[in-house]
Design a protein around this motif. Structure first.
Motif, PDB file in Angstrom:
ATOM      1  N   THR A 310       1.060  -1.120   0.023  1.00 40.85           N
ATOM      2  CA  THR A 310       0.393  -0.004  -0.114  1.00 40.85           C
ATOM      3  C   THR A 310       0.814   0.848  -0.027  1.00 40.85           C
ATOM      4  O   THR A 310       0.818   2.166  -0.858  1.00 40.85           O
ATOM      5  CB  THR A 310      -0.680   0.000   1.443  1.00 40.85           C
ATOM      6  N   GLN A 313       2.165   1.432  -3.311  1.00 41.87           N
ATOM      7  CA  GLN A 313       1.467   2.356  -4.166  1.00 41.87           C
ATOM      8  C   GLN A 313       0.984   4.017  -4.330  1.00 41.87           C
ATOM      9  O   GLN A 313       0.972   4.264  -4.862  1.00 41.87           O
ATOM     10  CB  GLN A 313      -0.086   1.684  -3.975  1.00 41.87           C
ATOM     11  N   LYS A 314       1.016   4.082  -2.869  1.00 48.59           N
ATOM     12  CA  LYS A 314       0.588   5.641  -2.101  1.00 48.59           C
ATOM     13  C   LYS A 314       1.816   6.180  -2.744  1.00 48.59           C
ATOM     14  O   LYS A 314       1.545   7.900  -3.824  1.00 48.59           O
ATOM     15  CB  LYS A 314       0.164   6.142  -0.851  1.00 48.59           C
ATOM     16  N   ALA A 317       1.290   6.509  -6.260  1.00 45.03           N
ATOM     17  CA  ALA A 317       0.285   7.646  -7.380  1.00 45.03           C
ATOM     18  C   ALA A 317       0.698   9.256  -7.050  1.00 45.03           C
ATOM     19  O   ALA A 317       0.623   9.890  -7.897  1.00 45.03           O
ATOM     20  CB  ALA A 317      -0.544   7.327  -6.448  1.00 45.03           C
ATOM     21  N   ALA A 318       1.812   9.114  -5.763  1.00 43.56           N
ATOM     22  CA  ALA A 318       2.219  11.193  -5.437  1.00 43.56           C
ATOM     23  C   ALA A 318       3.431  11.254  -6.843  1.00 43.56           C
ATOM     24  O   ALA A 318       4.069  12.280  -6.632  1.00 43.56           O
ATOM     25  CB  ALA A 318       2.554  10.899  -3.557  1.00 43.56           C
ATOM     26  N   ASP A 380      -3.311   4.149   7.718  1.00 40.19           N
ATOM     27  CA  ASP A 380      -3.347   4.492   7.041  1.00 40.19           C
ATOM     28  C   ASP A 380      -3.370   6.080   6.796  1.00 40.19           C
ATOM     29  O   ASP A 380      -3.117   6.660   6.306  1.00 40.19           O
ATOM     30  CB  ASP A 380      -5.022   4.889   6.482  1.00 40.19           C
ATOM     31  N   ALA A 384      -0.819   8.606   4.759  1.00 42.87           N
ATOM     32  CA  ALA A 384      -0.924   9.671   3.932  1.00 42.87           C
ATOM     33  C   ALA A 384      -0.466  11.050   4.706  1.00 42.87           C
ATOM     34  O   ALA A 384       0.466  11.742   3.613  1.00 42.87           O
ATOM     35  CB  ALA A 384      -2.974  10.159   4.601  1.00 42.87           C
ATOM     36  N   VAL A 387       2.876  10.802   2.558  1.00 41.03           N
ATOM     37  CA  VAL A 387       2.839  11.453   1.876  1.00 41.03           C
ATOM     38  C   VAL A 387       2.686  12.664   1.249  1.00 41.03           C
ATOM     39  O   VAL A 387       3.727  13.075   0.461  1.00 41.03           O
ATOM     40  CB  VAL A 387       1.720  10.719   0.906  1.00 41.03           C
TER      41      VAL A 387
END
Ligand SMILES: *Cc1c(COP(=O)(O)O)cnc(C)c1O
Length: 404
Positions: A310, A313-314, A317-318, A380, A384, A387
């Protein structure tokens, strides 16, 4: 000679190169990992730790803490001696048996650290075997390199994770010459994993012994946490499996497992084993509880892998430059020692996020990075926040993006 000036100059060199190490003064809080208190000159601050090798949070697991409390009350603080002179506690014996069974090997032997287990075992085996040649992966850990050097044996370095280069080097020697192939399973700075079965095929073809460092895999891979060798169903083919109790097992100490005769040799000839007082019984009891718990807790390993996937992936994506890793380790490319240190400082100062810069000599120059180690306890919301903080720092310092 002005000794003090000499020492100050050596330190000034490190500052100059941007690789002077500053330790973060942390106070961990059992029950709140990965949150910790950072003690700074300006006072204590709350931070989230993103670079711990307590990969599964076992360092605060109630099962481990209870076992340690009980052992403390039962046996007291220290072991009271070297293993030979009154320092063998029953917990040491139980833990060695547990580790041997975990790795499908006959016997186990404890050391005060994983570092010492590599140093002592490689130093001893490669010295005892007459005219031994050691074949070492180019990315092996410092404790392996120093152990081989200590043995005085001839050494060949094969290209990282490259069985055909190993084959080429092994072919240079007659079949009856003693040979030892040394490698790791999970490499902790890149997060790649060795092609273990292919390496074993090559080693067996040439009649070589095999030694694997599973420090970054024990507890985390395999149906019972026996490492990548267990996952790949080849633990029985390794001559020696080495591991630590200080990373996913959450406590302290190192060990080897192997045949009864080999382990007996290391026990009997390795000076750094013989002449050092043994692990505190509390530590052995805690490690024993952790190993036993992890053997029957595949859900912790699943959750660990999910968290790592996860996070990767995050970050992708950023648009952040995640380096290719197929394990639980998540390296973010920076490529410059001073910027790497600055990024780490800014994350800590402005965002309460602690991730240590990884610079030369731990990794090659030009590949400096932040090495993130998500655990099942990183939620999570913490991801967040991480990131967002990374994006802020990446923008401010103009750091390289994905694909750079
Ligand atoms: C950390 C590490 C060791 C040393 O283990 P400790 O128990 O921390 O002394 C050995 N090998 C590798 C690959 C490591 O990363």
């Amino acid at each position: 000679m002005d000794y003090e000036a000499f020492f100050r100059d050596r330190i000034a060199d490190l500052h100059q190169e941007g690789r002077y190490r500053v330790f973060a003064d942390l106070e961990r809080h059992a029950g709140r990992f990965p949150h910790a208190t950072h003690h700074t000159k300006a006072g204590p601050r709350q931070v989230v730790v993103w670079c711990s090798n307590d990969y599964l949070g076992m360092g605060q697991h109630p099962v481990v803490l209870q076992a340690m409390h009980e052992a403390l009350d039962q046996c007291g603080a220290g072991a009271g001696g070297t293993r030979n002179i009154s320092g063998t506690n029953h917990y040491h014996v139980l833990l060695e048996q547990e580790l041997a069974s975990l790795h499908n090997q006959e016997a186990g032997l404890l050391f005060n650290s994983g570092y010492t287990s590599n140093l002592a075992t490689l130093g001893t085996l490669a010295r005892l075997l007459p005219h031994c040649v050691v074949f070492s992966d180019a990315y092996n850990h410092n404790s392996i390199i120093v152990g081989i050097r200590d043995s005085g044996a001839e050494k060949q370095i094969f290209r990282h994770n490259d069985p055909s280069d190993l084959d080429r080097l092994l072919s240079l020697y007659p079949r009856d010459r003693a040979k030892l192939v040394v490698f790791e399973s999970v490499y902790s700075m890149d997060g790649d994993i060795a092609p273990i079965r292919e390496i074993l095929d090559v080693a067996e073809k040439h009649g070589a012994m095999t030694y694997i460092d599973e420090v970054h895999a024990v507890g985390m891979y395999g149906p019972r946490g026996g490492g990548v060798t267990e996952r790949d169903g080849c633990a029985h083919r390794l001559t020696v499996i080495e591991g630590t109790l200080a990373k996913a097992i959450g406590t302290q100490g190192g060990y080897i497992t192997g045949s009864t005769a080999l382990v007996d040799c290391v026990r009997s000839f390795a000076a750094s084993f013989i002449f050092s007082s043994s692990l505190a019984p509390t530590v052995a009891a805690g490690a024993l509880a952790a190993v036993r718990h992890l053997k029957v807790s595949p859900e912790i390993r699943d959750s660990h892998q999910e968290r790592a996937a996860t996070l990767k992936q995050k970050l992708r994506a950023a648009g952040l430059p995640v380096m290719p890793s197929i394990s639980h380790i998540v390296p973010l490319f920076v490529g410059d020692a001073r910027l790497c240190k600055r990024a780490s400082d800014e994350l800590l100062e402005h965002h309460g996020i602690y991730v240590q810069p990884i610079n030369y000599p731990t990794v090659p120059r030009g590949t400096e990075r932040l090495r993130l180690t998500p655990t099942p306890l990183h939620g999570d919301s913490e991801m967040a926040a991480l990131v967002d903080a990374l994006l802020d720092v990446w923008n401010r310092l103009g750091l390289p993006r994905q694909g750079a």
